[in-house]
Design a protein around this motif. Structure first.
Motif, PDB file in Angstrom:
ATOM      1  N   GLY A 175       0.797  -1.217   0.000  1.00  0.00           N
ATOM      2  CA  GLY A 175       0.000   0.000   0.000  1.00  0.00           C
ATOM      3  C   GLY A 175       0.829   1.266   0.000  1.00  0.00           C
ATOM      4  N   ALA A 176       2.178   1.137   0.018  1.00  0.00           N
ATOM      5  CA  ALA A 176       3.022   2.319  -0.032  1.00  0.00           C
ATOM      6  C   ALA A 176       2.853   3.045  -1.364  1.00  0.00           C
ATOM      7  N   LEU A 177       2.675   2.264  -2.426  1.00  0.00           N
ATOM      8  CA  LEU A 177       2.353   2.798  -3.757  1.00  0.00           C
ATOM      9  C   LEU A 177       1.061   2.121  -4.212  1.00  0.00           C
ATOM     10  N   PRO A 178      -0.081   2.583  -3.762  1.00  0.00           N
ATOM     11  CA  PRO A 178      -1.331   1.862  -4.016  1.00  0.00           C
ATOM     12  C   PRO A 178      -1.818   1.917  -5.452  1.00  0.00           C
ATOM     13  N   ASN A 179      -1.397   2.938  -6.212  1.00  0.00           N
ATOM     14  CA  ASN A 179      -1.832   3.074  -7.602  1.00  0.00           C
ATOM     15  C   ASN A 179      -0.937   2.227  -8.499  1.00  0.00           C
ATOM     16  N   ARG A 180      -1.522   1.243  -9.201  1.00  0.00           N
ATOM     17  CA  ARG A 180      -0.735   0.316 -10.010  1.00  0.00           C
ATOM     18  C   ARG A 180       0.034   1.017 -11.114  1.00  0.00           C
ATOM     19  N   ARG A 181      -0.600   1.963 -11.799  1.00  0.00           N
ATOM     20  CA  ARG A 181       0.064   2.662 -12.898  1.00  0.00           C
ATOM     21  C   ARG A 181       1.264   3.461 -12.399  1.00  0.00           C
ATOM     22  N   LYS A 182       1.101   4.133 -11.248  1.00  0.00           N
ATOM     23  CA  LYS A 182       2.213   4.907 -10.691  1.00  0.00           C
ATOM     24  C   LYS A 182       3.344   3.986 -10.244  1.00  0.00           C
ATOM     25  N   ALA A 183       2.971   2.839  -9.668  1.00  0.00           N
ATOM     26  CA  ALA A 183       3.987   1.885  -9.226  1.00  0.00           C
ATOM     27  C   ALA A 183       4.814   1.382 -10.407  1.00  0.00           C
ATOM     28  N   LEU A 184       4.153   1.062 -11.506  1.00  0.00           N
ATOM     29  CA  LEU A 184       4.863   0.585 -12.697  1.00  0.00           C
ATOM     30  C   LEU A 184       5.714   1.692 -13.318  1.00  0.00           C
ATOM     31  N   SER A 213       1.763   1.563  14.438  1.00  0.00           N
ATOM     32  CA  SER A 213       0.583   2.424  14.500  1.00  0.00           C
ATOM     33  C   SER A 213       0.368   3.148  13.172  1.00  0.00           C
ATOM     34  N   SER A 214      -0.834   3.658  12.990  1.00  0.00           N
ATOM     35  CA  SER A 214      -1.172   4.368  11.745  1.00  0.00           C
ATOM     36  C   SER A 214      -0.362   5.636  11.579  1.00  0.00           C
ATOM     37  N   GLY A 215       0.088   6.231  12.687  1.00  0.00           N
ATOM     38  CA  GLY A 215       0.864   7.460  12.594  1.00  0.00           C
ATOM     39  C   GLY A 215       2.214   7.269  11.944  1.00  0.00           C
ATOM     40  N   MET A 216       2.747   6.054  11.998  1.00  0.00           N
ATOM     41  CA  MET A 216       4.060   5.767  11.393  1.00  0.00           C
ATOM     42  C   MET A 216       3.944   5.272   9.959  1.00  0.00           C
ATOM     43  N   ARG A 217       2.732   5.145   9.472  1.00  0.00           N
ATOM     44  CA  ARG A 217       2.553   4.551   8.140  1.00  0.00           C
ATOM     45  C   ARG A 217       3.201   5.389   7.036  1.00  0.00           C
ATOM     46  N   LYS A 218       3.046   6.702   7.117  1.00  0.00           N
ATOM     47  CA  LYS A 218       3.570   7.555   6.042  1.00  0.00           C
ATOM     48  C   LYS A 218       5.095   7.494   5.932  1.00  0.00           C
ATOM     49  N   PRO A 219       5.853   7.699   7.040  1.00  0.00           N
ATOM     50  CA  PRO A 219       7.320   7.601   6.917  1.00  0.00           C
ATOM     51  C   PRO A 219       7.799   6.205   6.515  1.00  0.00           C
ATOM     52  N   LEU A 220       7.096   5.180   7.029  1.00  0.00           N
ATOM     53  CA  LEU A 220       7.479   3.816   6.651  1.00  0.00           C
ATOM     54  C   LEU A 220       7.166   3.544   5.185  1.00  0.00           C
ATOM     55  N   SER A 221       6.073   4.114   4.676  1.00  0.00           N
ATOM     56  CA  SER A 221       5.721   3.952   3.262  1.00  0.00           C
ATOM     57  C   SER A 221       6.780   4.592   2.373  1.00  0.00           C
ATOM     58  N   ILE A 222       7.270   5.771   2.789  1.00  0.00           N
ATOM     59  CA  ILE A 222       8.330   6.450   2.031  1.00  0.00           C
ATOM     60  C   ILE A 222       9.588   5.577   1.997  1.00  0.00           C
ATOM     61  N   PHE A 223       9.903   4.965   3.152  1.00  0.00           N
ATOM     62  CA  PHE A 223      11.053   4.064   3.239  1.00  0.00           C
ATOM     63  C   PHE A 223      10.903   2.882   2.278  1.00  0.00           C
ATOM     64  N   PHE A 226       3.353  -9.337   5.432  1.00  0.00           N
ATOM     65  CA  PHE A 226       4.519  -8.642   5.934  1.00  0.00           C
ATOM     66  C   PHE A 226       4.164  -7.235   6.386  1.00  0.00           C
ATOM     67  N   SER A 227       4.817  -6.791   7.447  1.00  0.00           N
ATOM     68  CA  SER A 227       4.672  -5.396   7.845  1.00  0.00           C
ATOM     69  C   SER A 227       5.484  -4.540   6.884  1.00  0.00           C
ATOM     70  N   LEU A 228       5.291  -3.222   6.970  1.00  0.00           N
ATOM     71  CA  LEU A 228       6.047  -2.325   6.087  1.00  0.00           C
ATOM     72  C   LEU A 228       7.555  -2.450   6.332  1.00  0.00           C
ATOM     73  N   LEU A 229       7.937  -2.575   7.589  1.00  0.00           N
ATOM     74  CA  LEU A 229       9.358  -2.719   7.901  1.00  0.00           C
ATOM     75  C   LEU A 229       9.918  -4.018   7.326  1.00  0.00           C
ATOM     76  N   GLU A 230       9.162  -5.092   7.456  1.00  0.00           N
ATOM     77  CA  GLU A 230       9.615  -6.384   6.926  1.00  0.00           C
ATOM     78  C   GLU A 230       9.692  -6.348   5.407  1.00  0.00           C
ATOM     79  N   GLY A 231       8.700  -5.732   4.771  1.00  0.00           N
ATOM     80  CA  GLY A 231       8.741  -5.584   3.320  1.00  0.00           C
ATOM     81  C   GLY A 231       9.934  -4.771   2.867  1.00  0.00           C
TER      82      GLY A 231
END
Length: 359
Positions: free
Chosen positions: A34-43, A163-173, A238-243
């Motif tokens: 879900g860090a890049l949820p849009n398939r076209r943008k991910a590709l 927690s949900s508050g850490m989702r954004k920085p972890l998604s960037i990572f 997997f969690s975001l960190l594990e991914g």
């Protein structure tokens, strides 16, 4: 001249298929988490990273494929066409059978098949390459296992990480390491299409990595949606960190291998990292999964299939030795027959015991 153009066309076709399969999968963790949820943008991110990796760092592996496995004197337009056609045909057969082959391994196998036909191989270089096909996945497993255990301790000690508050920085990572994994795919995979062409002097190294990288990227962007969707669904546990640890491990090892000119199987490296994370989560139970056996079979089947094809094509179209084809056909038939017989015996034995025919 026609053969040269045909070789270039097959190389570009192979590049598109590499992009659509293994290369597109390199961004799947960022997409599936879900860090890049849009398939076209991910590709699109994947394609940009692949092209950058090929253009900036693909030259060393190109040189290895083009000149360090067999003598360059063997390579001409016809031989290059055979190498690339064998690799492309291997991928096609594998896709029909649903077998995930490594593009690096099938390309090396195709080149080795030609070398065997001409009795001209740089054996020491081949042994080094093959040894790293086993060493690097093992290192990936160990690193991911250590990272997985460390992440478990961190998440237990600092629950805020989940927690949900850490989702954004972890998604960037995760996006950053996903970009680096796609970058590493470009560095390593561009050699599979450009290496034989460069070795034969059909194109220069710079032209090969740029054009090859462009077509691999295009394959990922326009044809990689299905692979991305499939792989993305397989990582939801997997969690975001594990991914991020999985992508980071694969990216680091493949980039290092590419710097030293080693063609390595990115899919096996990533799979080994996934198994390492799984072992950190579930312990030794992960080794009971059929995926382990599947990976081992891919390691063996990938280079052998393309080796046999390229050897047979050289014997048929260059040496006009049709008798070799009968031998190859006989070996393949005997192998398939033996496997089928072993399966039948195993099934008969199972039925025998299940029906109280045994102890």
């Amino acid at each position: 001249m026609i053969i040269m153009y045909a070789a270039c066309a097959v190389a570009l076709f192979l590049a598109m298929n590499i992009g659509a399969s293994g290369a597109a999968a390199s961004i799947s963790i960022a997409y599936g988490s879900g860090a890049l949820p849009n398939r076209r943008k991910a590709l699109l991110v994947c394609g940009i990273a692949i092209f950058a990796g090929a253009a900036l760092g693909g030259s060393e592996v190109v040189k290895t494929i083009g000149s360090d496995i067999i003598p360059q004197s063997i390579l001409d337009a016809k031989i290059v066409l055979i190498i690339l056609s064998s690799a492309a045909l291997s991928l096609f057969i594998a896709n029909l059978m649903g077998i995930p082959l490594s593009t690096s391994e099938i390309t090396v196998g195709s080149v080795v098949g030609v070398g065997i036909a001409y009795k001209a191989l740089f054996i020491n270089n081949i042994l080094v390459i093959v040894s790293f096909w086993f060493i690097i996945p093992v290192v990936a497993f160990i690193l991911a296992l250590g990272a997985g255990k460390g992440i478990k301790k961190l998440e237990k000690r600092y629950p805020k990480l989940t927690s949900s508050g850490m989702r954004k920085p972890l998604s960037i990572f995760v996006i950053i390491v996903g970009f680096m994994e796609a970058f590493s795919a470009g560095m390593n995979n561009v050699a599979n299409t450009a290496g034989p062409l460069v070795g034969a002097g059909i194109v220069t190294v710079s032209t090969g990595v740029i054009v090859g990288g462009l077509f691999i990227a295009a394959g990922a962007i326009f044809m990689g949606g299905r692979v991305l969707q499939t792989n993305g669904k397989n990582i939801t546990s997997f969690s975001l960190l594990e991914g991020g640890a999985i992508s980071g491990t694969g990216a680091t090892l493949v980039i290092l291998a590419s710097i030293f000119g080693l063609p390595v199987p990115l899919t096996q490296v990533t799979s080994s990292a996934i198994i390492g994370i799984g072992a950190a989560q579930r312990g030794s139970a992960i080794f009971k999964e059929r995926v382990i056996t599947k990976i081992l079979k891919v390691w063996i089947v990938s280079p052998v299939l393309s080796l046999v094809l390229s050897y047979g094509l050289v014997k048929l179209f260059v040496h006009a030795d049709i008798y070799t084809l009968f031998v190859l056909f006989g070996v393949c038939t005997a192998t398939l027959g033996t496997l089928s017989l072993a399966k039948t015996i195993k099934e008969d034995s199972r039925n025998y015991f299940e029906n109280s025919g045994g102890i």
